[in-house]
Scaffold this motif. Structure first.
Motif, short mmCIF file in Angstrom:
data_model
loop_
_atom_site.label_atom_id
_atom_site.label_comp_id
_atom_site.label_asym_id
_atom_site.label_seq_id
_atom_site.Cartn_x
_atom_site.Cartn_y
_atom_site.Cartn_z
N SER A 62 21.11 -16.09 57.59
CA SER A 62 20.86 -16.94 56.42
C SER A 62 22.09 -17.78 56.11
N ILE A 63 21.86 -18.84 55.36
CA ILE A 63 22.94 -19.74 54.93
C ILE A 63 22.54 -20.38 53.61
N VAL A 64 23.53 -20.76 52.84
CA VAL A 64 23.31 -21.56 51.64
C VAL A 64 24.20 -22.79 51.78
N THR A 65 23.58 -23.97 51.72
CA THR A 65 24.34 -25.22 51.79
C THR A 65 24.16 -25.97 50.47
N GLU A 66 24.93 -27.00 50.31
CA GLU A 66 24.90 -27.77 49.06
C GLU A 66 23.60 -28.54 48.87
N ASP A 67 23.06 -29.10 49.96
CA ASP A 67 21.91 -29.99 49.82
C ASP A 67 20.62 -29.45 50.45
N PRO A 70 15.41 -24.11 50.54
CA PRO A 70 15.04 -22.85 51.17
C PRO A 70 13.94 -23.07 52.22
N GLY A 71 14.18 -22.52 53.40
CA GLY A 71 13.25 -22.69 54.51
C GLY A 71 13.72 -23.71 55.53
N ASP A 72 14.67 -24.58 55.15
CA ASP A 72 15.28 -25.47 56.15
C ASP A 72 16.03 -24.60 57.15
N TRP A 73 16.26 -25.12 58.35
CA TRP A 73 17.09 -24.38 59.29
C TRP A 73 17.93 -25.35 60.10
N TYR A 74 19.05 -24.83 60.58
CA TYR A 74 20.05 -25.64 61.25
C TYR A 74 20.52 -24.92 62.51
N VAL A 75 21.05 -25.70 63.44
CA VAL A 75 21.62 -25.13 64.66
C VAL A 75 23.10 -25.48 64.67
N ALA A 118 20.73 -20.99 61.58
CA ALA A 118 20.99 -20.64 60.19
C ALA A 118 19.82 -21.09 59.32
N ILE A 119 19.26 -20.16 58.59
CA ILE A 119 18.09 -20.43 57.76
C ILE A 119 18.55 -20.56 56.30
N GLU A 120 18.23 -21.69 55.70
CA GLU A 120 18.58 -21.94 54.30
C GLU A 120 17.79 -20.99 53.41
N VAL A 121 18.50 -20.32 52.51
CA VAL A 121 17.87 -19.41 51.57
C VAL A 121 18.26 -19.79 50.15
N ALA A 122 17.51 -19.24 49.19
CA ALA A 122 17.80 -19.52 47.78
C ALA A 122 19.02 -18.73 47.32
N ASP A 123 19.06 -17.44 47.64
CA ASP A 123 20.17 -16.60 47.19
C ASP A 123 20.30 -15.40 48.11
N PRO A 124 21.30 -15.41 49.00
CA PRO A 124 21.45 -14.28 49.93
C PRO A 124 22.13 -13.08 49.30
N PHE A 125 22.53 -13.17 48.05
CA PHE A 125 23.29 -12.09 47.42
C PHE A 125 22.49 -11.29 46.40
N GLU A 126 21.30 -11.73 46.05
CA GLU A 126 20.48 -11.05 45.06
C GLU A 126 19.88 -9.79 45.66
N TYR A 127 20.13 -8.66 45.01
CA TYR A 127 19.55 -7.39 45.46
C TYR A 127 18.11 -7.30 45.01
N PRO A 140 6.58 -18.04 58.68
CA PRO A 140 5.74 -18.35 59.86
C PRO A 140 6.19 -19.61 60.60
N ARG A 141 6.55 -20.65 59.85
CA ARG A 141 7.04 -21.88 60.47
C ARG A 141 8.38 -21.65 61.17
N LEU A 142 9.25 -20.87 60.55
CA LEU A 142 10.55 -20.57 61.15
C LEU A 142 10.39 -19.82 62.46
#
Length: 162
Positions: A62-67, A70-75, A118-127, A140-142
């Motif tokens: 997972s990753i969190v970017t500025e722009d 959630p659900g976007d992905w990058y290489v 890297a998959i964009e997520v909303a919050d990777p730290f929330e338990y 499913p798309r990912l």
């Protein structure tokens, strides 16, 4: 040509589990000789042992970017995601993959070619249990899109012998 597909995440942090979930789903889709699948709840220096000895490693995390949404992905390649001075520089808790491969090679380990998905997520730290709605709906798309990319990498490596 040996390829490891490695999911990194944490099962008790909502969106951070996405790397584990995608790799679990890809295992049945990409099941073929020369491709192995693993998941890890931690990265850091322990990754040297996991990476060593493989020709190619595809990491899904997972990753969190500025722009991003959630659900976007990058290489990325490992050098693109090295910690900088703002993130505290080099320390055992934030060692980048480029540094890890350099350390592994210095230790005499055979280090692979690495691609990071890297998959964009909303919050990777929330338990909590269950991914956020946006990430869950994107899974499913990912699986389809990242699976296509990895499948192409494996086929290209098999055809070219590298």
């Amino acid at each position: 040509m040996d390829t490891l597909v490695l999911g990194i995440g944490n099962e008790i942090k909502r969106d951070d589990v996405v790397g584990l979930e995608v790799v679990d789903a890809l295992q049945s889709r990409l099941d073929r000789p020369g491709v192995t699948f693993e998941t890890m709840n931690s990265g850091r220096l322990m990754l040297i042992d996991e990476l060593s000895g493989h020709d190619r490693v595809c990491i899904i995390d997972s990753i969190v970017t500025e722009d991003g949404d959630p659900g976007d992905w990058y290489v990325f390649d490992p050098q693109a995601v090295e910690p900088d001075k703002e993130s505290g520089g080099l320390a055992t808790h934030n060692v980048g993959l480029g540094t890890l491969t350099t350390l592994g090679e210095a230790m005499g380990e055979s280090m692979p070619e690495i691609t990071i998905y890297a998959i964009e997520v909303a919050d990777p730290f929330e338990y909590g249990e269950g991914m956020t709605e946006a990430v869950s709906e994107a899974v499913p798309r990912l699986i389809e899109e990242i699976g296509d990319e990895i499948e192409q990498q494996v086929a290209t490596a098999a055809a070219t012998g590298g």
